[in-house]
Design an enzyme around this catalytic site. Structure first.
Site, mmCIF file in Angstrom:
data_model
loop_
_atom_site.group_PDB
_atom_site.id
_atom_site.type_symbol
_atom_site.label_atom_id
_atom_site.label_comp_id
_atom_site.label_asym_id
_atom_site.label_seq_id
_atom_site.Cartn_x
_atom_site.Cartn_y
_atom_site.Cartn_z
ATOM 1 N N VAL A 459 0.813 -1.217 0.000
ATOM 2 C CA VAL A 459 0.000 0.000 0.000
ATOM 3 C C VAL A 459 0.847 1.268 0.000
ATOM 4 C CG1 VAL A 459 -1.906 -1.183 1.129
ATOM 5 C CG2 VAL A 459 -0.198 -0.029 2.523
ATOM 6 N N GLU A 460 0.188 2.406 -0.254
ATOM 7 C CA GLU A 460 0.817 3.731 -0.322
ATOM 8 C C GLU A 460 2.020 3.742 -1.255
ATOM 9 O OE1 GLU A 460 1.506 5.702 3.387
ATOM 10 O OE2 GLU A 460 -0.567 5.485 4.045
ATOM 11 N N GLY A 461 1.838 3.152 -2.427
ATOM 12 C CA GLY A 461 2.924 3.032 -3.399
ATOM 13 C C GLY A 461 3.576 1.681 -3.244
#
Length: 781
Positions: A459-461
């Site tokens: 997640v988040e990149g």
């Protein structure tokens, strides 16, 4: 002949000097043609890519990219510290919350946090860590936010995610930075008190890492709403997934592309990505069911809506923020990505360090604690060294945010490396624990963390994207002292201004490249003898690292420039080359943090093995990344040799940590006391089970560990008796015989019997009925 050749060279030098020194000639004959070539070389950059590049600020990573890091500046930043209020919150409500958590019960039986835990989180303001006090929150620092998440994550991934999401990229942070006063005054107090449970919906089935390609859309319209007629708003259609807290959210943050085909707002038709807040009880909102990510039971699921009408004032920041959604998200992500997920990675490493060191001393095979075997020492050393470096990077980056920075590149570095190293640490811990680690149940303190590590990686990149495209790709534009100016000049439609800007940046860039090319060679030859590139009063043990980092920084700046000149925009597509340059920049950043951490903690001599191991390991990998990059750099082999000569004029001299150093780190983890406590500071260490019906395996391990240390002398006496063939009994009777023959005292016999009982308790694993429907503590064996 020589006189003629000299004359020609002299004429060329004079002509070149005149051109360079006379601005009109330089711009006309040099800068203008190069600007035209540069424009053709630049890749097409989408609006979302541009906004991502523009997001955040440049901090220490800019020094590293510049080839001349200012160590005095880094070390002069104040030592990061929690306030009394923040420390009291961690020692009080956070500690109490951790004591209420049983991750096995949460994940295996309840599939959710218990109702009393949800209520405790609300009552104690855990959703308002970042919300200022004027709105009813705590207004904590980034360092405190990180510390809260880290401690909870060392106990329960479910609770950590539940707490961190409302305090990360989502409605509260977006409102703080971009909301209207009316939106802030209404929502922030409700979020702080837990009256609203927020979520933020960005990811779509067709738009994951490429979130900018989201198909979700809204159409500007007028419609009756809530008893009012002709209300200006939007009909929004979306289909989102992976939305944490979505299944229980009362307030949905939503990203979508807004269109105005009827030109109701009087401008363009395509208005861009826009963000809105939608109460989940709004007609047409479909919250959906739940996802089940790797046995993690934090609330996560899809949501959707079709032609859901929302008024214009539900847009975060109001109508004036239409089309600014991606910029808003990227600016918040530049800071937010540096806090929560890195904290979970460090918590996993600290859990691995504390438990693996203890288990390696308690668990005995072949009549020796398993930690005395070199294979186990190798894994323990990785855990210890990585944990030290990870915590240093966590603290330094969080403190940068508290200094007012939004380090977009630094946040990508710590997000990637701290989650990856956390995964490595927990994998090593599982290898050390072996059967103890793989049998899931209430006695397993590693299993759920091991299972859930890929969530933070994704997640988040996603980490593959972050390493291959973001760290160097964004770093090259943002951190380079001249490249962004050149790019902006190339995109400037004002030709005169573009040429002026480009000319100044170009010749600054040329000087910059020449300086770093010279320094790369010079430092490579003589850095060990230079005193002006290390901070004053540093220890001899650390001076070599400052020198080596300065040398690497100059070499990196030189090679990065050559790569950009040779490949131009195509470097964006050479992902593996970009990733290796990103690795070098990242490792220099982590090393810088480690050196500052050592200074901030008072130069603890006991920590030197951790410092040495982590720095030497990083230097070896920096060297390897340079070598792999140059070997694969698409230039003739003769140029590869030349470039390797610039970077390694004396050869590749960095070695991985020695076996002896790894031995020292392993023994560090296997020794209880203040030094081990300092390394694992901030994780939750339970004292004992709350009741006889509950298990507290980590507390049992700590007790067994201390008992094993206390019993060393008595065990040595028994070994002497066995060696002398006077003690012949087996098992528990051996202790009784040793006491009878006066090899040990009664107190020592009692201690050894206690160790035997504790060791048995620690190494046992859980079992269940054949259909896995029931677990009985009495059946543990």
């Amino acid at each position: 002949m020589l006189s003629f050749l000299f004359s020609v060279i002299l004429i060329v030098v004079v002509i070149t000097s005149v051109i360079v020194m006379v601005p009109v000639l330089r711009k006309t004959l040099v800068s203008q043609p190069i600007l035209q070539i540069f424009r053709r070389m630049l890749p097409q950059i989408s609006q979302t890519e541009q906004e991502a590049l523009d997001a955040g600020t440049v901090w220490w990573e800019g020094d590293l990219f510049g080839g001349k890091p200012d160590w005095k500046k880094l070390l002069s930043y104040p030592k990061p510290q929690l306030t009394e209020e923040e420390q009291a919150f961690i020692n009080g409500p956070v500690e109490q919350l951790c004591s209420l958590l049983n991750e096995w019960k949460i994940t295996h039986e309840l599939k959710d946090l218990p109702p009393e835990v949800w209520q405790f989180i609300r009552d104690n303001g855990f959703f308002g860590l970042i919300i200022p006090k004027q709105y009813g929150g705590y207004g904590f620092s980034a360092l405190a936010h990180s510390g809260v998440v880290m401690k909870i994550a060392s106990r329960s991934g479910t609770a950590a995610v539940t707490v961190m999401v409302p305090n990360s990229l989502g409605p509260a942070e977006l409102l703080l930075h971009y909301g209207t006063e009316k939106q802030k005054e209404y929502y922030l107090p409700r979020l702080a008190k837990g009256l609203e449970i927020p979520c933020f919906a960005l990811t779509s089935p067709e738009a994951g890492s490429d979130a900018g390609s989201m198909p979700d859309y809204g159409v500007v319209c007028r419609q009756d709403h809530d008893g009012q007629s002709d209300v200006l708003g939007m009909r929004v259609t979306w289909d989102k997934r992976y939305i944490t807290l979505g299944p229980v959210a009362t307030l949905l943050g939503l990203a979508f592309k807004l269109y105005d085909p009827d030109r109701i707002l009087g401008g363009a038709e395509d208005l861009g990505i826009t963000l809105a807040l939608i109460p989940t009880d709004t007609p047409g909102v479909n919250i959906g069911r739940r996802h089940y990510p790797l046995n993690a039971v934090f609330q996560n699921g899809p949501n959707s809506g079709k032609d859901v009408f929302i008024p214009m004032d539900w847009i975060i920041g109001g109508q004036e923020r239409i089309g600014q959604g991606w910029r808003m998200l990227m600016n918040c992500l530049a800071a937010g990505r540096a806090i929560s997920l890195p904290a979970t990675g460090v918590s996993a490493a600290k859990l691995a360090a504390r438990t693996s060191g203890a288990y390696s001393r308690v668990r005995v095979q072949f009549k020796l604690p398993i930690g005395y075997f070199e294979g186990i020492e190798e894994a323990l050393a990785r855990i210890g060294g990585n944990t030290y470096m990870m915590d240093a990077a966590r603290v330094m980056t969080a403190s940068a945010i508290d200094l007012g920075e939004k380090p977009s590149v630094g946040s990508a570095i710590v997000k990637y490396h701290l989650t990856e190293r956390g995964r490595q640490a927990i994998n090593d811990a599982m290898d050390i624990h072996a059967g103890k680690g793989i049998c899931i149940g209430p006695s397993n303190y590693l299993g759920r963390t091991y299972q859930q590590m890929p969530v933070g990686i994704t997640v988040e990149g996603a980490n593959i994207l972050t390493r291959n495209l973001i760290i160097f790709g964004q770093g090259a534009i943002r951190c380079h002292p001249y490249l962004l100016k050149e790019v902006n000049a190339a995109h400037d439609n004002d030709q005169k201004n573009a040429l002026e800007t480009f000319d100044a940046a170009l010749f600054g860039h040329i000087k910059f490249t020449l300086r770093n090319t010279f320094n790369s060679l010079f430092y490579g030859l003589l850095s060990n003898h230079l005193k002006n590139i290390v901070p004053e009063n540093c220890l001899p043990e650390t001076a070599i690292y400052y020198r080596q980092l300065t040398r690497f920084s100059a070499s990196f700046a030189c090679i990065a420039d050559i790569a950009l000149m040779r490949l131009g925009g195509s470097l964006k597509r050479k992902e593996r080359l970009s990733a290796r340059l990103g690795d070098i920049l990242s490792l220099m950043y982590l090393c810088s943090a480690t050196l500052k951490h050592f200074e901030d903690q008072g130069r603890q001599s006991a920590d030197l093995p951790l410092l040495h191991w982590s720095m030497q390991d990083a230097f070896y990998h920096i060297q390897h990344a340079f070598d792999e990059f140059l070997t694969n750099f698409p230039v003739p082999i003769v140029f590869v040799w030349i470039l390797k000569g610039l970077v390694f004029p004396l050869g590749k001299r960095c070695k991985p940590p020695s076996d002896e150093l790894s031995h020292q780190v392993a023994r560090f983890l296997m020794k209880p006391g203040v030094d081990r406590d300092r390394l694992t500071d901030g994780m939750y260490v339970p004292k004992a089970a709350n009741s006889a019906k509950e298990t507290e395996p980590l507390a049992d391990l700590e007790k067994a560990f201390q008992c094993a240390i206390d019993s060393e002398a008595a065990e040595a006496k028994i070994r002497e008796g066995v060696k002398a063939k006077r003690i012949t009994a087996k098992g528990k009777e051996k202790i009784a015989q040793a006491l009878q023959l006066n090899f040990i005292s009664a107190a020592e016999a009692e201690l050894l019997n206690q160790l035997r009982e504790l060791r048995s308790k620690v190494i046992k694993v859980d079992d269940f009925t054949k259909d896995f429907s029931h677990h009985d503590k009495e059946q543990v064996n």
